[in-house]
Design a protein around this motif. Sequence first.
Motif, short mmCIF file in Angstrom:
data_model
loop_
_atom_site.label_atom_id
_atom_site.label_comp_id
_atom_site.label_asym_id
_atom_site.label_seq_id
_atom_site.Cartn_x
_atom_site.Cartn_y
_atom_site.Cartn_z
N ASP A 262 6.75 3.56 -7.14
CA ASP A 262 7.11 4.90 -6.67
C ASP A 262 6.22 5.20 -5.48
OD1 ASP A 262 9.06 5.80 -8.77
OD2 ASP A 262 7.33 5.46 -10.08
N ALA A 263 6.80 5.78 -4.44
CA ALA A 263 6.05 6.00 -3.19
C ALA A 263 4.86 6.93 -3.42
CB ALA A 263 6.98 6.59 -2.14
N ASN A 264 3.77 6.61 -2.72
CA ASN A 264 2.58 7.46 -2.70
C ASN A 264 2.87 8.62 -1.74
OD1 ASN A 264 0.08 8.64 -2.06
ND2 ASN A 264 -1.02 6.73 -2.43
N LEU A 265 3.09 9.82 -2.30
CA LEU A 265 3.50 10.96 -1.49
C LEU A 265 2.34 11.55 -0.69
CD1 LEU A 265 6.00 12.72 -3.91
CD2 LEU A 265 6.45 11.04 -2.11
N GLY B 10 0.78 -1.23 0.00
CA GLY B 10 0.00 0.00 0.00
C GLY B 10 0.80 1.28 0.00
N TRP B 11 2.11 1.21 -0.10
CA TRP B 11 2.97 2.40 0.01
C TRP B 11 3.27 3.06 -1.34
CZ3 TRP B 11 7.46 2.03 -2.75
CH2 TRP B 11 7.95 0.75 -3.04
N PHE B 12 2.80 2.49 -2.44
CA PHE B 12 3.26 2.90 -3.77
C PHE B 12 2.07 3.21 -4.68
CE2 PHE B 12 2.85 -1.61 -3.24
CZ PHE B 12 2.05 -1.99 -4.30
N GLY B 13 2.34 3.99 -5.74
CA GLY B 13 1.33 4.27 -6.76
C GLY B 13 0.01 4.74 -6.18
N LYS B 14 -1.08 4.23 -6.75
CA LYS B 14 -2.43 4.52 -6.25
C LYS B 14 -2.99 3.30 -5.53
CE LYS B 14 -3.29 7.81 -9.99
NZ LYS B 14 -4.13 8.16 -11.18
N ARG B 15 -2.15 2.67 -4.79
CA ARG B 15 -2.45 1.38 -4.16
C ARG B 15 -3.22 1.57 -2.85
NH1 ARG B 15 -2.60 -4.06 -5.73
NH2 ARG B 15 -1.74 -5.41 -4.11
#
Length: 516
Positions: free
Chosen positions: A141-144, A125-130
């Motif tokens: 890529d990390a979800n900022l 759950g830490w990346f993209g639109k996950r």
Amino acid sequence: GKVYGFNLVYSGNFLSQVEVSTFDMTRVMLGINPQNFSYCLSEGESFQSPEVVMAYSEDGLNGLSQVYHRFFKYRLMHGKYKNQERPILLNNWEATFFDFNEEKILHIAKKAKEVGAELFVLDDGWFGKRNDDYRGLGDWDANLEKLPQGIAGLSKKVEALGLKFGLWFEVEMVNMDSDLYRAHPDWMIATPGRFPSHARHQHVLDYSRKEVVDYIYGKMAKILRESSISYIKWDMNRYMSEPYSAALDAERQGEMMHRYILGVYDLYHRLTTEFPDVLFESCASGGARYDAGLMYYAPQTWCSDDSDAAERAKIQYGTSIAYPIVSIGSHVSQVPNQQLYRNTPLETRANMAYFGTFGYELDLNLLPEKEIEEVKKQIQFMKEYRKLIQIDGDFYRLRSPFKGNETAFMAVSPKKDQALAMYFQTLNHVNASWIRFKLKGLEEDRLYRVQADLSPCLERLENPVLHASFNLEKKSLDYQAYGSELMEVGIPISRDDLSRKGGDFASILFKIDAKS
């Protein structure tokens, strides 16, 4: 009795056969599964087939297992974590699932440090639109919005708390709702003209293609270079289906699945070479990924997402037949269990998880103070005994959950001067007799001190009805016996002791030390 074992060092499709001829001759064959497999070799080219680890013991399945355990621990595993105790971790998955931000993660990590954990692992759950399992796989890529300073920033904040930081990947998979799929739809394994089957809304990337492996390596390596990461959990949550590569000609489609595994090995090789201090954990759930081939790169494996303590009796018992305890990922998870909604005592959840890598998968902030104190004791205990359990000790299976209501494990030091034994019952019995818990691996003529905490589990203490039914005053077992007595007669276990421990899903841990 005499036992022969055969274990294929390979992570792809395989076939194992044992057949007895009309002349009473037995033949054993292991190798790549011939179904849908072919490999074209041009003049001068060669093909390397997988190896098999063959083992023999005159001491039954326990003896055979110990041969395999020693070989895998001391010969097959390599790198920094060969012969090294595993860090006690806390994983956030069952605590948060996809619903978290940096503040929530750090709040959980602080509690992990407080109880004595050594490693915090950020799961899916830490990346993209996950934000669910429908999308995002492949977009590493990390979800900022969740992590404003990305993985690099979070990892440094976790390390500042005094913990190591670990991260979850599922890099062999892709969701159709992802930037990666939209840019490279041909990178997904799928047969032209047929509906691509998904599992958990995800599909498999074509690792038989070098450009796919190169791309994933670039993404993972960038994160590892920029961040403070000590551990990678490499998930693999589905089987391959529609095995067709858009990059291979028709006559070479039979090579695809083997080339896929070579691509996985290539990625592992590159990552473990560049980042030798990172502990890799592979994952068996869904992909059946528990094998000696991956153990070379990843010295431990998450053997099942089924984290219920009673279920784990069979899972860990069966896994131990071939694979060493130090390789078995085992966590204490919350109750009611998220797979089965079953309640098991905190003590039993820990006793089962001790016989593996040991860690926690829950939000410790939600536990009452009494349970937090119990968790601190559990972690302290594991730090004291993990060298015996994971590295030095010989592991014995004493009672089989496949044959009855009980499970029992035991680890014995090489000098036979120290041992731990765990007895577990699935369901309580009515008007049953005493149990004679027989041990193995001790010296017959040696005097041992046997100790066990027989005080009631926390669940018993906090239930007024149960409190009135039993004598719940603190109680312990502490006596001396010779090894022959412990192995031939056994440790006497009272049914009242098990009832005090919870009855159903009750367990008792015994410490055995040689008298000087």
